[in-house]
Write a protein that holds these residues in place. Structure first.
Motif, mmCIF file in Angstrom:
data_model
loop_
_atom_site.group_PDB
_atom_site.id
_atom_site.type_symbol
_atom_site.label_atom_id
_atom_site.label_comp_id
_atom_site.label_asym_id
_atom_site.label_seq_id
_atom_site.Cartn_x
_atom_site.Cartn_y
_atom_site.Cartn_z
ATOM 1 N N GLY A 1 0.926 -1.180 -0.059
ATOM 2 C CA GLY A 1 0.044 0.056 -0.041
ATOM 3 C C GLY A 1 0.912 1.214 0.015
ATOM 4 N N GLY A 2 2.084 1.272 0.764
ATOM 5 C CA GLY A 2 2.874 2.352 0.743
ATOM 6 C C GLY A 2 3.422 2.851 -0.738
ATOM 7 N N ALA A 3 3.792 1.716 -1.328
ATOM 8 C CA ALA A 3 4.140 1.947 -2.633
ATOM 9 C C ALA A 3 3.414 2.360 -3.467
ATOM 10 C CB ALA A 3 4.885 0.539 -3.268
ATOM 11 N N LEU A 4 1.956 1.834 -3.528
ATOM 12 C CA LEU A 4 1.157 2.563 -4.275
ATOM 13 C C LEU A 4 0.966 4.179 -4.068
ATOM 14 C CD1 LEU A 4 -0.890 1.812 -6.508
ATOM 15 C CD2 LEU A 4 -2.458 0.661 -4.995
ATOM 16 N N ARG A 5 0.718 4.506 -2.681
ATOM 17 C CA ARG A 5 0.474 5.746 -2.212
ATOM 18 C C ARG A 5 1.585 6.730 -2.701
ATOM 19 N NH1 ARG A 5 2.152 5.549 3.636
ATOM 20 N NH2 ARG A 5 4.131 5.267 2.407
ATOM 21 N N ASP A 6 2.893 6.234 -2.469
ATOM 22 C CA ASP A 6 3.774 7.136 -3.021
ATOM 23 C C ASP A 6 4.002 7.277 -4.538
ATOM 24 O OD1 ASP A 6 4.585 6.920 -0.505
ATOM 25 O OD2 ASP A 6 6.435 5.756 -0.756
ATOM 26 N N ALA A 7 3.493 6.297 -5.376
ATOM 27 C CA ALA A 7 3.516 6.150 -6.844
ATOM 28 C C ALA A 7 2.539 7.148 -7.132
ATOM 29 C CB ALA A 7 3.386 4.902 -7.394
ATOM 30 N N THR A 8 1.334 7.163 -6.350
ATOM 31 C CA THR A 8 0.335 8.051 -6.750
ATOM 32 C C THR A 8 0.529 9.461 -6.633
ATOM 33 O OG1 THR A 8 -1.453 6.436 -5.990
ATOM 34 C CG2 THR A 8 -2.134 8.880 -6.083
ATOM 35 N N ALA A 9 1.479 10.035 -5.342
ATOM 36 C CA ALA A 9 2.031 11.270 -5.155
ATOM 37 C C ALA A 9 2.821 11.522 -6.410
ATOM 38 C CB ALA A 9 2.510 11.308 -3.819
ATOM 39 N N GLU B 1 -4.322 -1.666 3.108
ATOM 40 C CA GLU B 1 -5.055 -0.889 2.107
ATOM 41 C C GLU B 1 -4.642 0.603 2.211
ATOM 42 O OE1 GLU B 1 -7.344 -0.161 -0.359
ATOM 43 O OE2 GLU B 1 -6.944 -2.301 -0.592
ATOM 44 N N SER B 2 -4.596 1.263 3.314
ATOM 45 C CA SER B 2 -4.075 2.599 3.370
ATOM 46 C C SER B 2 -2.473 2.780 3.401
ATOM 47 C CB SER B 2 -4.553 2.979 4.828
ATOM 48 O OG SER B 2 -3.766 2.369 5.865
ATOM 49 N N GLY B 3 -1.852 1.637 3.604
ATOM 50 C CA GLY B 3 -0.321 1.614 3.585
ATOM 51 C C GLY B 3 0.203 2.167 4.768
ATOM 52 N N ASP B 4 -0.577 2.137 5.663
ATOM 53 C CA ASP B 4 -0.140 2.599 6.958
ATOM 54 C C ASP B 4 0.913 1.419 7.654
ATOM 55 O OD1 ASP B 4 -3.136 3.774 8.006
ATOM 56 O OD2 ASP B 4 -1.166 4.715 8.003
ATOM 57 N N GLY B 5 1.692 1.957 8.545
ATOM 58 C CA GLY B 5 2.744 0.771 9.091
ATOM 59 C C GLY B 5 3.722 0.201 8.057
ATOM 60 N N GLU B 6 3.792 0.789 7.000
ATOM 61 C CA GLU B 6 4.744 0.141 5.936
ATOM 62 C C GLU B 6 5.919 0.937 5.772
ATOM 63 O OE1 GLU B 6 2.830 -0.453 2.416
ATOM 64 O OE2 GLU B 6 1.171 -1.995 3.306
ATOM 65 N N ARG B 7 6.997 0.391 5.877
ATOM 66 C CA ARG B 7 8.455 1.093 5.367
ATOM 67 C C ARG B 7 8.158 1.686 3.863
ATOM 68 N NH1 ARG B 7 12.431 0.920 8.296
ATOM 69 N NH2 ARG B 7 11.629 -1.254 9.226
ATOM 70 N N ASP B 8 8.163 2.964 3.989
ATOM 71 C CA ASP B 8 7.936 3.446 2.439
ATOM 72 C C ASP B 8 9.296 4.007 1.793
ATOM 73 O OD1 ASP B 8 6.255 6.424 3.553
ATOM 74 O OD2 ASP B 8 8.336 5.826 3.555
ATOM 75 N N ALA B 9 9.109 4.062 0.739
ATOM 76 C CA ALA B 9 10.227 4.617 -0.175
ATOM 77 C C ALA B 9 10.899 5.852 0.447
ATOM 78 C CB ALA B 9 10.017 4.597 -1.613
ATOM 79 N N THR B 10 9.893 6.524 1.130
ATOM 80 C CA THR B 10 10.563 8.093 1.253
ATOM 81 C C THR B 10 11.105 7.757 2.739
ATOM 82 O OG1 THR B 10 8.383 8.471 2.654
ATOM 83 C CG2 THR B 10 8.606 9.247 0.355
ATOM 84 N N GLY B 11 11.006 6.647 3.393
ATOM 85 C CA GLY B 11 11.585 6.695 4.558
ATOM 86 C C GLY B 11 10.875 7.393 5.545
ATOM 87 N N ALA B 12 9.658 7.950 5.332
ATOM 88 C CA ALA B 12 8.940 9.171 6.112
ATOM 89 C C ALA B 12 8.071 8.478 7.129
ATOM 90 C CB ALA B 12 8.333 10.001 5.144
ATOM 91 N N GLU B 13 8.061 7.214 7.296
ATOM 92 C CA GLU B 13 7.006 6.728 8.290
ATOM 93 C C GLU B 13 7.264 6.929 9.603
ATOM 94 O OE1 GLU B 13 4.852 2.515 8.586
ATOM 95 O OE2 GLU B 13 6.905 2.527 9.368
ATOM 96 N N VAL C 1 9.250 11.216 -4.899
ATOM 97 C CA VAL C 1 9.717 9.888 -3.968
ATOM 98 C C VAL C 1 10.781 9.386 -4.399
ATOM 99 C CG1 VAL C 1 8.498 7.778 -2.984
ATOM 100 C CG2 VAL C 1 7.175 9.933 -3.429
ATOM 101 N N THR C 2 11.121 9.115 -5.707
ATOM 102 C CA THR C 2 12.000 8.441 -6.516
ATOM 103 C C THR C 2 13.547 8.988 -6.263
ATOM 104 O OG1 THR C 2 11.485 8.929 -8.369
ATOM 105 C CG2 THR C 2 10.490 6.699 -7.434
#
Ligand code: ATP
Length: 634
Positions: free
Chosen positions: A191-199, A622-634, A207-208
């Motif tokens: 979910g985190g990757a999809l969120r970041d890709a949307t942004a 679903e929401s992408g919470d709690g995932e280590r995301d590509a921004t490292g912003a979690e 993000v990349t």
């Protein structure tokens, strides 16, 4: 978008190991999923706006997270459809044998020589061998028809429709069709990757680009947070992607909760009174009721007579009730419907616990509520046997106001305004001794423990953060996914006898829907009658069978008691439970809510104690919470 293009892109994502590169691939795919931008005259007439569908498919979902529709396709139906499309020489058993060898349905589907079975396709369901290539939209529409099929003949309609799709699929398309149908994409897109890709794709976030290479005034974190918030509110990656593309930041900022559209529940971590006091100085203490989580949506209607019999047609009533997994459980809990109709004073979204009580209103054990929750038949009879009451403890929306960002204490005030009975008692205190006395009282009254909440915390849907702590003295239970079983012996030969139970493993991208690691086998604590019920419950989820042993698609969650967690080479988790015993089926939980390997390690004393957040790090999908995301912003 052609389904072949989707499959090709999914292949590329699966092959990619770097988080940022995956986000880049997802962003490109989202950008390519809209209608063709070329001049009208050059446009492909089949071209459609598939953004929402593609966004959901990437996560292995056909419907938004809040949408109650389900495909109702278990592994056996999928195997049967694949076997039919593979021709007369292949049976569902052959598909299962191959699955036992390769371990993954997508790979099996790709190996089969599918297609050309024109005769059978004539029976209903869109089997149209030899027609044009499959498109993403066609796959979506066929799967919607599968989900919406009801009544006599629906099972064969589902089979025929799936067969029709597989019959037209190339090997690579078949891989992703099979995985989509079973809800596991395995392409490393959390979910985190999809969120970041949307942004990245629609809001211009970077993000990349590694953080150190970004401009000083880079707003990436802000844009990602904006997408995240919209996901929490709407529970729909598809809708959020469309909003970001079509209405930009302003559109995302404007999204609001809707009465009747469920939101993910905020979750708790384990913690003590001392932890709460040290961190916040004061705490809201509440009884931890031992029931099942409910989210209640009340839509005030002009024709809603106060106190009227709400049991009439729950599908169309002003009250809808959802489980923690956003499943509609309204019909199972008519007394809560009646309660809310009689006591709610304005439209609202309430969070609370449905508890089973005895004739004196005293709490009954957790097992009692499970006899009522999600029940589809005999509701009236069971209602006589087990009484259910509401303990509302939060308010997400009241009288037109969204309250997710309001502090807890304000939400409590609004809760009391909007519901005049059935609200949990709270203590707000900065005195640890007083909170401990409250806890002792709650336990003496037969409750499970206490919840401690930060007084000014906002409501964070789907997140298992540190703002809510749960304190229960008896924590030696785990919620584990049932991944296998062995058939019994002798007079129990028709029943499963021993169950293999597993924790969830989050993969590197934090995608929680992937792997499981076994922690033990449970055979104790189960009566003959329960064994029969468990066999009925689990048989539809059989994935493969070999001799006495079966494996299951990860669907059912057991609450398992144990005495100790030991390290052990026997199971692939590296741990084994000492004296595991079956306590209950967690009907209110899905496989994605089960305990994780990280938590198991921590309970075993091997985890990173300081970072409690490691617990369930991939808890929300679903929401992408709690995932280590590509921004490292979690
Ligand atoms: N006053 C309360 N406030 C919040 N949650 C409560 C309260 N009383 C009971 N609960 C229940 O306790 C749970 C909090 O623990 P957590 O968020 O970890 O969920 P869980 O995984 O279902 O936990 P558990 O198995 O301990 O119930 C909530 O999901 C809710 O069902």
């Amino acid at each position: 978008m052609e389904f072949a293009t989707f499959a090709e892109r999914a292949d590329a994502m699966a092959a990619e190991e770097g988080d940022l590169a995956t986000v880049a691939l997802v962003a490109e795919t989202l950008a390519a999923a809209g209608p063709d931008a070329s001049p009208e005259a050059d446009r492909d007439p089949t071209d459609s706006d598939d953004l929402a569908i593609v966004a959901r498919f990437l996560r292995g979902a056909v419907f938004p997270g809040w949408d109650g529709r389900k495909l109702s396709v278990g592994p056996s139906l999928c195997h049967e459809a694949l076997a039919r499309a593979a021709g007369a020489n292949v049976t569902a058993d052959d598909v299962e044998d191959r699955l036992a060898e390769t371990g993954e349905i997508g790979a099996v589907a790709a190996q089969l020589d599918l297609g050309g079975q024109t005769g059978l396709a004539a029976f209903g369901g869109g089997g149209d061998a030899g027609a044009d290539d499959l498109t993403v939209r066609e796959v979506y529409e066929e799967l919607v028809a599968v989900a919406e099929a009801t009544g006599d003949g629906s099972e064969s309609f589902r089979l025929d429709t799936l067969f029709g799709l597989f019959n037209r699929a190339t090997p690579s398309e078949a891989t992703y069709l099979a995985r989509l149908v079973l809800g596991e994409m395995r392409i490393g897109v959390g979910g985190g990757a999809l969120r970041d890709a949307t942004a990245e794709a629609f809001l211009g976030a970077s993000v990349t680009t590694p953080t150190e290479e970004r401009d000083e005034d880079d707003r990436t974190d802000e844009l990602v947070a904006l997408v995240e918030r919209a996901l929490q509110v709407t529970n729909d990656h598809g809708r959020v992607a469309e909003l970001a593309r079509d209405e930009g930041e302003a559109g995302l900022r404007d999204v609001s909760l809707a009465v009747g559209r469920p939101v993910r529940s905020m979750l708790a971590q384990a913690g003590t009174v001392a932890d709460a006091m040290d961190a916040w100085g004061s705490a809201v203490a509440e009884t931890k009721y031992d029931g099942a989580r409910v989210q209640i949506h009340y839509e005030e209607r002009a024709d809603d007579n106060e106190g009227a019999d709400g049991a009439g047609d729950p599908d169309d009533g002003p009250v809808s009730i959802y489980s923690r997994n956003m499943e509609d459980v309204t019909a199972a809990l008519p007394e809560l419907v009646e309660h809310v109709r009689a006591h709610a004073t304005a439209p609202a979204i309430l969070d609370g616990e449905a508890v089973a009580v005895d004739d004196d209103g005293e709490p009954l054990p957790f097992q009692a509520i499970l006899r009522r929750f999600r029940r589809k038949y005999d509701v009236d009879r069971m209602r006589e046997e087990v009484r259910v009451e509401l303990r509302a403890f939060d308010c997400l929306h009241a009288a037109g106001d969204d309250l997710l960002d309001a502090p807890l204490t304000e939400r409590h005030d609004r809760l009391r305004e909007v519901l005049d009975e059935g609200v949990s008692e709270v203590l707000v205190s900065d005195d640890a001794a007083e909170v401990e006395a409250f806890e002792a009282e709650a336990l003496a009254a037969g409750h499970e423990g206490v919840m401690l909440k930060r007084p000014d915390s906002t409501y964070d849907p789907g997140n298992r953060g540190k703002e809510w702590l749960k304190r229960k003295p008896d924590v030696e239970t785990l919620d584990l996914v049932v991944t296998g079983a062995e058939w019994g012996e002798g007079r129990r030969a028709e029943l499963f006898g021993t169950f293999e139970v597993s924790v969830r493993v989050a993969d590197e991208s934090g995608d929680a829907s992937g792997e499981h690691a076994v922690v033990g086998k449970v055979a104790t604590g189960i009566t003959d009658e329960e064994l029969a019920d468990l066999t009925d419950l689990l048989e539809p989820h059989v994935r493969s069978e070999s001799g006495q042993t079966v494996t299951f698609a990860p669907e059912v969650v057991f609450e398992v008691g144990y005495e100790e967690i030991q390290t052990s080479p026997t199971y692939d988790s590296g741990y084994a439970l000492r004296f595991p015993r079956f306590l209950a089926v967690r009907e209110d939980k899905g496989a994605d809510d089960a305990d994780t390997l990280t938590r198991l390690r921590r309970l075993a004393g091997d985890g990173d104690d300081g970072a409690d957040g490691g617990d369930d790090s991939a808890d929300a999908d679903e929401s992408g919470d709690g995932e280590r995301d590509a921004t490292g912003a979690e």
